[in-house]
Design a protein around this motif. Structure first.
Motif, PDB file in Angstrom:
ATOM      1  N   GLN A 145       0.855  -1.188   0.000  1.00  0.00           N
ATOM      2  CA  GLN A 145       0.000   0.000   0.000  1.00  0.00           C
ATOM      3  C   GLN A 145       0.884   1.228   0.000  1.00  0.00           C
ATOM      4  O   GLN A 145       1.525   1.544   0.998  1.00  0.00           O
ATOM      5  CB  GLN A 145      -0.901  -0.009   1.232  1.00  0.00           C
ATOM      6  N   LYS A 151       7.905  -1.974  11.112  1.00  0.00           N
ATOM      7  CA  LYS A 151       6.613  -1.615  10.510  1.00  0.00           C
ATOM      8  C   LYS A 151       6.416  -2.270   9.143  1.00  0.00           C
ATOM      9  O   LYS A 151       5.369  -2.069   8.520  1.00  0.00           O
ATOM     10  CB  LYS A 151       6.503  -0.098  10.378  1.00  0.00           C
ATOM     11  N   ASN A 152       7.424  -2.993   8.689  1.00  0.00           N
ATOM     12  CA  ASN A 152       7.366  -3.644   7.383  1.00  0.00           C
ATOM     13  C   ASN A 152       7.006  -2.623   6.299  1.00  0.00           C
ATOM     14  O   ASN A 152       6.120  -2.856   5.461  1.00  0.00           O
ATOM     15  CB  ASN A 152       6.357  -4.794   7.383  1.00  0.00           C
ATOM     16  N   THR A 153       7.685  -1.503   6.354  1.00  0.00           N
ATOM     17  CA  THR A 153       7.387  -0.379   5.480  1.00  0.00           C
ATOM     18  C   THR A 153       8.678   0.187   4.898  1.00  0.00           C
ATOM     19  O   THR A 153       9.693   0.251   5.598  1.00  0.00           O
ATOM     20  CB  THR A 153       6.658   0.739   6.265  1.00  0.00           C
ATOM     21  N   TYR A 163      10.200   3.605   2.831  1.00  0.00           N
ATOM     22  CA  TYR A 163       9.900   5.018   2.659  1.00  0.00           C
ATOM     23  C   TYR A 163      10.746   5.616   1.541  1.00  0.00           C
ATOM     24  O   TYR A 163      11.828   5.124   1.221  1.00  0.00           O
ATOM     25  CB  TYR A 163      10.198   5.791   3.951  1.00  0.00           C
ATOM     26  N   SER A 183       5.293   6.426   1.555  1.00  0.00           N
ATOM     27  CA  SER A 183       5.361   5.191   2.329  1.00  0.00           C
ATOM     28  C   SER A 183       4.836   4.031   1.504  1.00  0.00           C
ATOM     29  O   SER A 183       3.939   4.204   0.680  1.00  0.00           O
ATOM     30  CB  SER A 183       4.530   5.318   3.610  1.00  0.00           C
ATOM     31  N   CYS A 184       5.369   2.872   1.779  1.00  0.00           N
ATOM     32  CA  CYS A 184       4.915   1.648   1.127  1.00  0.00           C
ATOM     33  C   CYS A 184       4.859   0.575   2.209  1.00  0.00           C
ATOM     34  O   CYS A 184       5.892   0.070   2.639  1.00  0.00           O
ATOM     35  CB  CYS A 184       5.857   1.261   0.003  1.00  0.00           C
ATOM     36  N   ALA A 185       3.658   0.281   2.645  1.00  0.00           N
ATOM     37  CA  ALA A 185       3.463  -0.670   3.735  1.00  0.00           C
ATOM     38  C   ALA A 185       3.075  -2.034   3.171  1.00  0.00           C
ATOM     39  O   ALA A 185       2.177  -2.131   2.341  1.00  0.00           O
ATOM     40  CB  ALA A 185       2.385  -0.162   4.678  1.00  0.00           C
ATOM     41  N   LYS A 231      13.957   1.873   5.114  1.00  0.00           N
ATOM     42  CA  LYS A 231      12.927   0.902   5.481  1.00  0.00           C
ATOM     43  C   LYS A 231      12.904   0.737   6.984  1.00  0.00           C
ATOM     44  O   LYS A 231      13.923   0.904   7.659  1.00  0.00           O
ATOM     45  CB  LYS A 231      13.146  -0.443   4.780  1.00  0.00           C
ATOM     46  N   SER A 237       1.725  -5.967   3.639  1.00  0.00           N
ATOM     47  CA  SER A 237       0.905  -6.832   4.471  1.00  0.00           C
ATOM     48  C   SER A 237       0.763  -8.176   3.784  1.00  0.00           C
ATOM     49  O   SER A 237       0.855  -8.282   2.573  1.00  0.00           O
ATOM     50  CB  SER A 237      -0.473  -6.204   4.708  1.00  0.00           C
TER      51      SER A 237
END
Length: 120
Positions: free
Chosen positions: A4, A74-76, A78, A20-22, A70, A24
């Protein structure tokens, strides 16, 4: 697995944003990742990449202005974009889950894109 992307928007020249790139998905952890962008009438191009070892690579056009990072907690991933120019206007996409290097990412998953518009 879903990526996302968020954080895009309208910004004046010289401004900043943080994209941001999250991620899941059961058991999926971001290791290597990349940010690409595609402007109208142009091909998608690599902007920045971070390898599984944490090395970062940037397109010449954004060196010194953009920073990829990264957060494993948060497994994200940036992308901090600073000193924006009109030519940075594009849809920005993240890629993660594959192999990434300074040449780009192979495989992996794509986020849906987030639009950055630089205009006064």
């Amino acid at each position: 697995v879903q990526l996302q992307a968020s954080g895009g928007g309208l910004v004046q020249p010289g401004g900043s944003l943080r994209l941001s790139c999250a991620a899941s998905g059961s058991g999926f952890t971001i290791s290597a990742a990349g940010w690409y962008r595609q402007a109208p009438g142009h091909q998608r191009e690599l902007v920045a990449a971070i390898t599984s070892g944490g090395s970062t690579h940037y397109a010449d056009s954004v060196k010194g202005r953009f920073a990829i990072s990264k957060d494993n907690t948060k497994n994200t991933v940036y992308l901090q974009v600073n000193s924006l120019k009109s030519e940075d206007t594009a849809v920005y996409y993240c890629n993660a889950g594959g192999y990434c290097s300074g040449s780009g990412c192979i495989g992996g998953y794509w986020g849906q894109g987030t639009l950055v518009t630089v205009s006064s």
